[in-house]
Design a protein around this motif. Structure first.
Motif, PDB file in Angstrom:
ATOM      1  N   SER A   1       0.841  -1.365  -0.134  1.00  4.97           N
ATOM      2  CA  SER A   1      -0.062  -0.029   0.103  1.00  4.97           C
ATOM      3  C   SER A   1       1.029   1.278   0.062  1.00  4.97           C
ATOM      4  O   SER A   1       0.549   2.250  -0.667  1.00  4.97           O
ATOM      5  CB  SER A   1      -0.894   0.004   1.348  1.00  4.97           C
ATOM      6  OG  SER A   1      -1.730   1.230   1.370  1.00  4.97           O
TER       7      SER A   1
ATOM      8  N   THR B   1       1.469   4.036  -3.059  1.00  2.78           N
ATOM      9  CA  THR B   1       1.107   5.727  -2.497  1.00  2.78           C
ATOM     10  C   THR B   1       2.530   6.608  -2.560  1.00  2.78           C
ATOM     11  O   THR B   1       2.315   7.416  -3.294  1.00  2.78           O
ATOM     12  CB  THR B   1       0.541   5.684  -1.128  1.00  2.78           C
ATOM     13  OG1 THR B   1      -0.574   5.040  -1.079  1.00  2.78           O
ATOM     14  CG2 THR B   1       0.405   7.220  -0.835  1.00  2.78           C
TER      15      THR B   1
ATOM     16  N   GLN C   1     -10.449  11.231   1.500  1.00  8.18           N
ATOM     17  CA  GLN C   1     -10.075  10.103   2.660  1.00  8.18           C
ATOM     18  C   GLN C   1     -10.639  10.629   4.031  1.00  8.18           C
ATOM     19  O   GLN C   1     -10.688  10.052   4.849  1.00  8.18           O
ATOM     20  CB  GLN C   1      -8.430  10.168   2.913  1.00  8.18           C
ATOM     21  CG  GLN C   1      -7.917   9.528   1.627  1.00  8.18           C
ATOM     22  CD  GLN C   1      -6.378   9.178   1.724  1.00  8.18           C
ATOM     23  OE1 GLN C   1      -5.802   8.613   2.586  1.00  8.18           O
ATOM     24  NE2 GLN C   1      -5.821   9.921   0.711  1.00  8.18           N
TER      25      GLN C   1
ATOM     26  N   ASN D   1      -6.720   1.347  -6.411  1.00  9.12           N
ATOM     27  CA  ASN D   1      -5.273   1.811  -6.525  1.00  9.12           C
ATOM     28  C   ASN D   1      -4.337   1.167  -7.558  1.00  9.12           C
ATOM     29  O   ASN D   1      -3.686   1.763  -8.232  1.00  9.12           O
ATOM     30  CB  ASN D   1      -4.640   1.584  -5.312  1.00  9.12           C
ATOM     31  CG  ASN D   1      -5.132   2.393  -4.026  1.00  9.12           C
ATOM     32  OD1 ASN D   1      -5.112   2.245  -3.159  1.00  9.12           O
ATOM     33  ND2 ASN D   1      -5.608   3.595  -4.337  1.00  9.12           N
TER      34      ASN D   1
ATOM     35  N   SER E   1      -8.390   7.374  -6.305  1.00  9.82           N
ATOM     36  CA  SER E   1      -7.429   6.855  -5.693  1.00  9.82           C
ATOM     37  C   SER E   1      -7.502   6.946  -4.167  1.00  9.82           C
ATOM     38  O   SER E   1      -6.924   6.130  -3.333  1.00  9.82           O
ATOM     39  CB  SER E   1      -6.147   7.585  -6.243  1.00  9.82           C
ATOM     40  OG  SER E   1      -5.706   7.033  -7.601  1.00  9.82           O
TER      41      SER E   1
ATOM     42  N   ARG F   1      -7.152   4.290  -1.229  1.00 14.92           N
ATOM     43  CA  ARG F   1      -6.322   4.584   0.042  1.00 14.92           C
ATOM     44  C   ARG F   1      -7.177   4.184   1.278  1.00 14.92           C
ATOM     45  O   ARG F   1      -6.716   3.651   2.315  1.00 14.92           O
ATOM     46  CB  ARG F   1      -5.416   5.579  -0.072  1.00 14.92           C
ATOM     47  CG  ARG F   1      -4.491   5.742   1.011  1.00 14.92           C
ATOM     48  CD  ARG F   1      -3.220   6.600   1.086  1.00 14.92           C
ATOM     49  NE  ARG F   1      -2.298   6.813   2.135  1.00 14.92           N
ATOM     50  CZ  ARG F   1      -1.637   6.358   2.543  1.00 14.92           C
ATOM     51  NH1 ARG F   1      -1.235   5.116   1.853  1.00 14.92           N
ATOM     52  NH2 ARG F   1      -0.859   6.810   3.675  1.00 14.92           N
TER      53      ARG F   1
ATOM     54  N   PHE G   1      -5.529   1.619   3.633  1.00 17.90           N
ATOM     55  CA  PHE G   1      -4.580   2.021   4.804  1.00 17.90           C
ATOM     56  C   PHE G   1      -4.965   1.997   6.177  1.00 17.90           C
ATOM     57  O   PHE G   1      -4.380   1.358   7.109  1.00 17.90           O
ATOM     58  CB  PHE G   1      -3.880   3.368   4.530  1.00 17.90           C
ATOM     59  CG  PHE G   1      -2.516   3.788   5.223  1.00 17.90           C
ATOM     60  CD1 PHE G   1      -1.490   2.798   5.170  1.00 17.90           C
ATOM     61  CD2 PHE G   1      -2.476   4.744   5.940  1.00 17.90           C
ATOM     62  CE1 PHE G   1      -0.371   3.033   6.060  1.00 17.90           C
ATOM     63  CE2 PHE G   1      -1.338   5.204   6.534  1.00 17.90           C
ATOM     64  CZ  PHE G   1      -0.203   4.263   6.617  1.00 17.90           C
TER      65      PHE G   1
END
Length: 355
Positions: free
Chosen positions: A187, A191, A224, A252, A275, A279, A283
């Motif tokens: 991950s 990123t 996010q 992703n 994206s 994430r 994450f």
């Protein structure tokens, strides 16, 4: 930052090293920080010291801007970020152990609010005063955080088994923890190779100015804020941890491969929004899962171990994409990075994730 380094004459390899330095210091420090924190049952002091280091990491770049001070500043920024171990475990301690994914989702949402505000203000500031002044803004806000950190209440003493360094073996032998660490590496690799590494270079080639580069990260962070909390509270309830991770890694993977083929800046913004959703579904989820079934006296060490291990992805992602970009072009680098997302999906399907 990558375009700032490029403007100062840094090669793709140097840009990769600058971005990777952030992960290197975290990888070195996070396990020791977790162990010391658990041994003394203290977390506040690490939060205070982390914010102080963050101030210094930005100040040196503002005073003496160059690829080399940027490299050193990013290394120190990683030292500051290593104390995120203590932030997350301290906050999750306010919740029941079974609610760890919920707690991590909430604090990651707060983190994203900070990042969203930062890149938005930084984009405006760089447009009028230049990129260098972003580091002055960081210094000022870091000082605010440092002063506020003294008002964190003292931690309550918890009656629990004393931590022993030999307990680290319990973590290392836990297959579930090791699998989550592996997914964390992938991950972070994706990123830090892309949005925190070379996606801004793609945007620059599409004609983005400093403000538009700030918007690039803003659009990545914005979803996010909401989805980090949703993933740990709503998605887990209705889809389960495994399916949530599969969807996130799937998004992703596809978008990483598509990034170098995007024909204009507006579509690149859309790619970053989706994206960011991907994430947010992976994450924070992994951070919550890694300590969900861990005893209280091992939680900070486990989180430190996890964050140190995923730091490998933060180092290798930008460095390897930079090396591949120098030799074969950025398009090949993005495609290679995206293929690692497929490896994550295969791993989840093969090993499984307990809901």
């Amino acid at each position: 930052m990558s375009s700032f380094a490029e403007d100062m004459g840094a090669s793709y390899r140097m840009i990769g090293m600058i971005t990777g330095a952030y992960g290197l210091s975290q990888t070195i420090l996070r396990i020791p920080l977790g162990i010391v924190s658990d041994v003394f049952n203290k977390r506040k002091i690490f939060v205070v010291l982390g914010l102080f280091t963050a101030i210094f990491s930005a100040l040196i770049v503002f005073i003496l801007p160059s690829p080399y001070t940027l490299l050193g500043g990013r290394f120190l920024a990683g030292v500051a970020a290593a104390t995120w171990v203590n932030f997350t475990v301290m906050f999750s301690g306010y919740y029941k152990p079974s609610e760890s994914t919920k707690a991590i989702g909430i604090i990651n949402s707060a983190n994203m609010i900070g990042q969203f505000t930062a890149v938005l203000l930084a984009g405006i500031l760089s447009l009028y005063l230049g990129v260098r002044h972003i580091f002055l803004l960081s210094t000022i806000v870091g000082l605010m955080g440092f002063l506020l950190s003294f008002f964190i209440p003292k931690e309550d003493a918890i009656d629990r088994k004393p931590f022993k360094v030999s307990d680290l073996l319990i973590i290392v032998k836990n297959i579930d923890i090791l699998h989550i660490c592996f997914l964390g590496i992938l991950s972070q690799f994706i990123t830090f190779a892309t949005i925190f590494g070379f996606t801004p270079i793609v945007a620059s080639k599409l004609g983005a100015n400093s403000f538009e580069l700030g918007l690039l990260t803003t659009f990545f962070n914005l979803p996010q804020i909401l989805f980090s909390a949703l993933a740990g509270i709503v998605f887990v309830k209705y889809f389960g941890s495994k399916n949530t991770l599969l969807i996130g890694f799937g998004l992703n993977t596809v978008l990483c491969i598509l990034t170098p083929f995007v024909p204009n800046l507006y579509l690149l913004y859309l790619v970053q929004i989706i994206s960011g959703i991907g994430r947010a579904m992976t994450f924070p989820m992994l951070m919550g899962l890694v300590i969900r079934n861990v005893e209280p006296n091992l939680r900070t060490t486990t989180m430190g171990f996890y964050q140190a291990i995923y730091g490998v992805g933060m180092i290798l992602g930008p460095v390897l994409l930079g090396v591949i970009g120098d030799k074969f072009g950025l398009m090949t680098g993005f495609i290679t990075t995206g293929l690692l997302g497929i490896l994550a999906i295969i791993s989840i399907l093969a090993v499984g994730i307990k809901d």
